[in-house]
Design an enzyme around this catalytic site. Structure first.
Site, PDB file in Angstrom:
ATOM      1  N   LYS A 131      -3.268  13.631  -4.246  1.00  0.00           N
ATOM      2  CA  LYS A 131      -4.332  12.851  -3.613  1.00  0.00           C
ATOM      3  C   LYS A 131      -5.640  13.622  -3.747  1.00  0.00           C
ATOM      4  O   LYS A 131      -5.735  14.766  -3.297  1.00  0.00           O
ATOM      5  CB  LYS A 131      -3.976  12.613  -2.142  1.00  0.00           C
ATOM      6  N   ASP A 163      -3.483   6.369  12.716  1.00  0.00           N
ATOM      7  CA  ASP A 163      -3.772   5.415  11.645  1.00  0.00           C
ATOM      8  C   ASP A 163      -2.472   4.826  11.092  1.00  0.00           C
ATOM      9  O   ASP A 163      -2.306   4.700   9.876  1.00  0.00           O
ATOM     10  CB  ASP A 163      -4.583   6.107  10.543  1.00  0.00           C
ATOM     11  N   LEU A 174      -1.635   6.090  -8.932  1.00  0.00           N
ATOM     12  CA  LEU A 174      -0.747   5.413  -7.988  1.00  0.00           C
ATOM     13  C   LEU A 174      -1.507   4.450  -7.082  1.00  0.00           C
ATOM     14  O   LEU A 174      -0.969   3.450  -6.626  1.00  0.00           O
ATOM     15  CB  LEU A 174      -0.017   6.445  -7.119  1.00  0.00           C
ATOM     16  N   GLY A 175      -2.755   4.758  -6.805  1.00  0.00           N
ATOM     17  CA  GLY A 175      -3.526   3.872  -5.937  1.00  0.00           C
ATOM     18  C   GLY A 175      -4.852   4.484  -5.537  1.00  0.00           C
ATOM     19  O   GLY A 175      -5.141   5.646  -5.846  1.00  0.00           O
ATOM     20  N   GLY A 190      -7.682   4.806  -2.217  1.00  0.00           N
ATOM     21  CA  GLY A 190      -7.947   4.614  -0.793  1.00  0.00           C
ATOM     22  C   GLY A 190      -9.433   4.751  -0.544  1.00  0.00           C
ATOM     23  O   GLY A 190     -10.217   4.860  -1.505  1.00  0.00           O
ATOM     24  N   GLY A 221     -11.012   7.271   0.651  1.00  0.00           N
ATOM     25  CA  GLY A 221     -11.540   8.602   0.351  1.00  0.00           C
ATOM     26  C   GLY A 221     -11.372   9.058  -1.089  1.00  0.00           C
ATOM     27  O   GLY A 221     -11.962  10.053  -1.494  1.00  0.00           O
TER      28      GLY A 221
HETATM   29  N1  LIG Z   1       2.726  10.365  -1.658  1.00  0.00           N
HETATM   30  C1  LIG Z   1       2.535   9.223  -2.343  1.00  0.00           C
HETATM   31  N2  LIG Z   1       3.451   8.802  -3.249  1.00  0.00           N
HETATM   32  C2  LIG Z   1       3.282   7.642  -3.933  1.00  0.00           C
HETATM   33  N3  LIG Z   1       2.215   6.824  -3.780  1.00  0.00           N
HETATM   34  C3  LIG Z   1       1.262   7.187  -2.888  1.00  0.00           C
HETATM   35  C4  LIG Z   1       1.361   8.406  -2.138  1.00  0.00           C
HETATM   36  N4  LIG Z   1       0.267   8.504  -1.328  1.00  0.00           N
HETATM   37  C5  LIG Z   1      -0.464   7.401  -1.567  1.00  0.00           C
HETATM   38  N5  LIG Z   1       0.107   6.610  -2.511  1.00  0.00           N
HETATM   39  C6  LIG Z   1      -0.402   5.333  -3.037  1.00  0.00           C
HETATM   40  O1  LIG Z   1      -1.801   5.423  -3.174  1.00  0.00           O
HETATM   41  C7  LIG Z   1      -2.456   4.425  -2.379  1.00  0.00           C
HETATM   42  C8  LIG Z   1      -3.746   5.007  -1.810  1.00  0.00           C
HETATM   43  O2  LIG Z   1      -3.414   5.962  -0.811  1.00  0.00           O
HETATM   44  P1  LIG Z   1      -4.498   6.590   0.166  1.00  0.00           P
HETATM   45  O3  LIG Z   1      -3.774   7.434   1.155  1.00  0.00           O
HETATM   46  O4  LIG Z   1      -5.567   7.235  -0.635  1.00  0.00           O
HETATM   47  O5  LIG Z   1      -5.211   5.352   0.842  1.00  0.00           O
HETATM   48  P2  LIG Z   1      -4.682   4.171   1.793  1.00  0.00           P
HETATM   49  O6  LIG Z   1      -3.792   4.731   2.849  1.00  0.00           O
HETATM   50  O7  LIG Z   1      -4.081   3.079   0.941  1.00  0.00           O
HETATM   51  O8  LIG Z   1      -6.024   3.596   2.401  1.00  0.00           O
HETATM   52  P3  LIG Z   1      -7.039   4.344   3.397  1.00  0.00           P
HETATM   53  O9  LIG Z   1      -7.871   5.235   2.562  1.00  0.00           O
HETATM   54  O10 LIG Z   1      -7.772   3.210   4.011  1.00  0.00           O
HETATM   55  O11 LIG Z   1      -6.191   5.082   4.401  1.00  0.00           O
HETATM   56  C9  LIG Z   1      -1.432   4.010  -1.325  1.00  0.00           C
HETATM   57  O12 LIG Z   1      -1.643   2.694  -0.879  1.00  0.00           O
HETATM   58  C10 LIG Z   1      -0.108   4.177  -2.085  1.00  0.00           C
HETATM   59  O13 LIG Z   1       0.170   2.988  -2.815  1.00  0.00           O
END
Ligand SMILES: Nc1ncnc2c1ncn2[C@@H]1O[C@H](COP(=O)(O)OP(=O)(O)OP(=O)(O)O)[C@@H](O)[C@H]1O
Length: 295
Positions: free
Chosen positions: A41, A141, A18-19, A21, A23
């Site tokens: 995650k 955040d 999905l993505g 981040g 971490g």
């Molecule tokens: N519960 C979820 N359902 C669907 N997609 C999600 C979910 N949580 C995160 N994502 C996707 O995964 C991506 C990465 O999320 P993550 O929380 O790891 O990092 P971030 O918030 O984008 O960045 P950072 O690490 O700087 O906070 C998000 O931008 C989103 O597109």
């Protein structure tokens, strides 16, 4: 949905990425037995021992907070699998799946949003903050990538990696944690803005103000287009900058709402309760959350 307990990683089947981040990575997964879809995650602790300990501490903290939270304005966490912690391995968070992606994804494709949509986003975030603040949790955040949208177009607050329970003792480098672009003046420069006396709630309101303005302007609003968003530029813009990129087409209600959020003195800034009654927020249709053509 009732809260199922997910205890084993082997119960989940990976469907897609999905993505990513800072971490780690977020996967779309399916529970093999119930066929329910979740977001998984994975937070990695890394090679460097000092850094790993810090990330591990942050992830454990995130898990503890997430397990307490139960609001329709906050992304649900159905399990924290930390069995690998002893080995200094990864940590797994089983989260509510938010199929519409993040507000950042929406802004990437649509750039600007209409005020009716922004108003609904603001309302959902304020409702989420009211719940979290009521539990003495400061998010710390709030930013577009941490505001997620589900299949019904509902916006929810996600990601407590750097949030803290107010009663907890503040760490030494506390003011450096989080995304500085959305940080309030009292966090960026506590000395000038009396930040040591703030409980942090007003900082979440500031971040919401930046997000709301960004949705209208179509870019990060505190620095002029083309200017590099380095630390010094951001600090200057957040703590001293007088000019806000207020769009000419903005309604008086929008203008006033943003000004109440982006009041530099945290003591004078609008509170969550006040802003929930602000005309910019109350004018959006009641009952439903963000359901319109924007998402
Ligand atoms: N519960 C979820 N359902 C669907 N997609 C999600 C979910 N949580 C995160 N994502 C996707 O995964 C991506 C990465 O999320 P993550 O929380 O790891 O990092 P971030 O918030 O984008 O960045 P950072 O690490 O700087 O906070 C998000 O931008 C989103 O597109």
């Amino acid at each position: 949905m009732n809260s199922p307990v997910i205890e084993n990683l082997s119960d989940l089947e990976k469907l897609a990425v999905l993505g990513h981040g800072n971490g780690g990575t977020v996967y779309k997964v399916r529970h093999k037995l119930t066929m329910e879809v979740y977001a998984l995650k994975i937070t990695r602790f890394g090679e460097d021992a000092g850094c790993a300990a810090k990330v591990q501490q942050q992830a454990t903290h995130e898990g503890e907070i997430l397990k307490l939270v139960d609001s329709r304005f906050v992304v649900r966490c159905y399990g924290v699998l930390d069995s690998a912690l002893d080995d200094g391995g990864d940590m797994y968070f089983v989260m509510e799946y938010m199929g519409g992606g993040s507000l950042q994804d929406v802004l990437r494709t649509r750039r600007r949003l209409p005020e009716t949509t922004i108003s609904r986003v603001a309302r959902s975030v304020l409702e989420g903050l009211r719940y979290l603040h009521g539990m003495q949790i400061v998010h710390r955040d709030i930013k577009p990538s941490n505001l997620l949208i589900n299949g019904r177009g509902e916006v929810k607050i996600a990601d407590f990696g750097v949030s803290r329970v107010v009663a907890d003792t503040m760490e030494e480098c506390d003011s450096c944690v989080g995304t500085c672009a959305y940080m309030s003046p009292e966090r960026v420069d506590p000395e000038r803005w009396d930040g040591d006396y703030s409980d942090g709630f007003a900082g979440d309101v500031w971040s919401l103000g930046v997000v709301v303005l960004e949705c209208h302007v179509g870019r990060f609003p505190l620095i002029p287009p083309g200017q590099k968003a380095d630390w010094a530029t951001l600090v200057f813009a957040i703590c001293l900058g007088e000019k806000m990129a207020m769009p000419e087409s903005a309604s008086p209600e929008f203008h006033d709402f943003v000004c109440r959020c982006l009041e530099k003195d945290w003591r004078k800034r609008g509170t969550v309760e006040e802003l929930l009654h602000h005309p910019f927020v109350t004018r959006c249709s009641s009952g439903r959350l963000v359901v319109d053509n924007a998402f």
